[in-house]
Design a protein around this motif. Structure first.
Motif, mmCIF file in Angstrom:
data_model
loop_
_atom_site.group_PDB
_atom_site.id
_atom_site.type_symbol
_atom_site.label_atom_id
_atom_site.label_comp_id
_atom_site.label_asym_id
_atom_site.label_seq_id
_atom_site.Cartn_x
_atom_site.Cartn_y
_atom_site.Cartn_z
ATOM 1 N N HIS A 56 1.015 -1.273 0.117
ATOM 2 C CA HIS A 56 -0.147 0.338 -0.173
ATOM 3 C C HIS A 56 1.033 1.287 -0.144
ATOM 4 O O HIS A 56 0.321 2.273 -0.732
ATOM 5 N N LEU A 57 1.583 1.325 0.290
ATOM 6 C CA LEU A 57 3.258 2.300 -0.080
ATOM 7 C C LEU A 57 3.066 2.415 -1.330
ATOM 8 O O LEU A 57 3.584 3.901 -1.021
ATOM 9 N N ARG A 58 3.338 1.512 -2.173
ATOM 10 C CA ARG A 58 2.554 2.306 -3.527
ATOM 11 C C ARG A 58 1.635 2.541 -3.870
ATOM 12 O O ARG A 58 1.056 3.376 -5.243
ATOM 13 N N HIS A 59 0.531 1.416 -3.478
ATOM 14 C CA HIS A 59 -0.934 1.239 -4.341
ATOM 15 C C HIS A 59 -1.815 1.169 -3.533
ATOM 16 O O HIS A 59 -1.586 0.566 -2.983
ATOM 17 N N MET A 60 -2.104 2.306 -2.964
ATOM 18 C CA MET A 60 -3.080 2.986 -2.280
ATOM 19 C C MET A 60 -4.377 2.410 -2.590
ATOM 20 O O MET A 60 -5.277 3.259 -2.951
ATOM 21 N N ASN A 61 -4.518 1.492 -3.010
ATOM 22 C CA ASN A 61 -5.970 0.777 -3.971
ATOM 23 C C ASN A 61 -5.909 -0.857 -3.790
ATOM 24 O O ASN A 61 -4.649 -1.429 -3.494
ATOM 25 N N HIS A 62 -6.603 -1.810 -4.118
ATOM 26 C CA HIS A 62 -6.034 -3.165 -3.901
ATOM 27 C C HIS A 62 -6.498 -3.408 -5.790
ATOM 28 O O HIS A 62 -7.313 -4.373 -6.447
ATOM 29 N N GLY A 63 -6.318 -2.754 -6.757
ATOM 30 C CA GLY A 63 -6.137 -2.681 -8.025
ATOM 31 C C GLY A 63 -5.362 -4.215 -8.268
ATOM 32 O O GLY A 63 -4.078 -4.270 -7.520
ATOM 33 N N PRO A 64 -4.942 -4.300 -9.785
ATOM 34 C CA PRO A 64 -3.780 -5.385 -10.244
ATOM 35 C C PRO A 64 -2.574 -5.636 -10.011
ATOM 36 O O PRO A 64 -2.174 -5.801 -9.440
#
Length: 235
Positions: free
Chosen positions: A194-202
């Motif tokens: 989540h530090l790089r992607h604040m979502n649950h995408g691919p």
């Protein structure tokens, strides 16, 4: 008058524990089951009547009883019982004459002091162990991944195993200390991603899978066993 304390209410030929909540933000009476305590939580708007809340409870008695039945039994900690550490059962040994606090020897966890304080001492010990072990594990994984959180807090949460804020702060639930190390590794990888992607995408899940090989096993274990870890411990 509605207090915040628990109250025993008879429904469907059984007794259930109800906790009452008043909320200025609530627009209607709502009801939920707290899997951690095994209580029914009734939340009321400021002017709602207690009798109306009880009517809601009793009209959904079958749902309440069925969901309470699905909640696993709370762990019981006592001399000769067991507690999980890193997913492995450790026998609890009460040592009333010892003066060492709580310590581990092999697969045995020793607890000194009076029996009345055994659960309290165990909880304090496990929380501290969680801070140490989870902190070391997160630090090692973050160095390997090149993803550095701004800080780590270890807390007691009712539903989340971990979280990550927009400013890079990671929180982990101390109860993870009782889960297998593979599960701990997955939760750490999940929050670091989540530090790089604040979502649950691919892209998020691709990064999680690069950080840990334990995702599938950990998700299955948490679905099957996680609710037990969230229960309040009993003597």
């Amino acid at each position: 008058m509605i207090s915040d304390g628990p109250e025993t209410v008879a429904i469907a030929s059984r007794q259930v524990t109800v906790c009452w909540r008043r909320s200025a933000r609530a627009r209607r009476i709502s009801m939920r089951i707290d899997a951690r305590s095994g209580h029914v939580i009734l939340t009321l708007p400021p002017r709602a009547r207690r009798d109306d809340a009880l009517a809601l409870l009793r009209s959904h008695s079958a749902w309440v009883v069925a969901n309470l039945a699905r909640i696993p039994q709370a762990p019981r900690w006592h001399d000769g019982g067991q507690v999980l550490i890193d997913g492995r059962p450790h026998v609890i040994r009460h040592c009333p004459q010892a003066r060492r606090g709580v310590w581990i020897e092999g697969e045995v966890i020793h607890v000194s002091g009076e029996a009345a304080f055994l659960v309290r001492r165990l909880l304090a010990f496990l929380r501290e162990e969680a801070r140490t072990r989870l902190g070391a594990g997160l630090d090692a994984l973050s160095r390997q991944a090149g993803l550095r959180p701004t800080r780590l807090t270890v807390r007691d949460t009712r539903s989340r195993w971990g979280s990550c804020t927009a400013d890079g702060a990671i929180m982990l639930c101390w109860r993870l200390i009782m889960a297998p190390t593979e599960v701990q590794h997955y939760v750490m990888a999940h929050e670091l991603a989540h530090l790089r992607h604040m979502n649950h995408g691919p892209d998020f899940w691709m990064l999680v899978d690069r950080l840990t090989p334990h995702r599938r096993m950990a998700e299955l274990w948490l679905r099957r066993e996680g609710a037990t870890l969230l229960r309040d411990m009993q003597e």
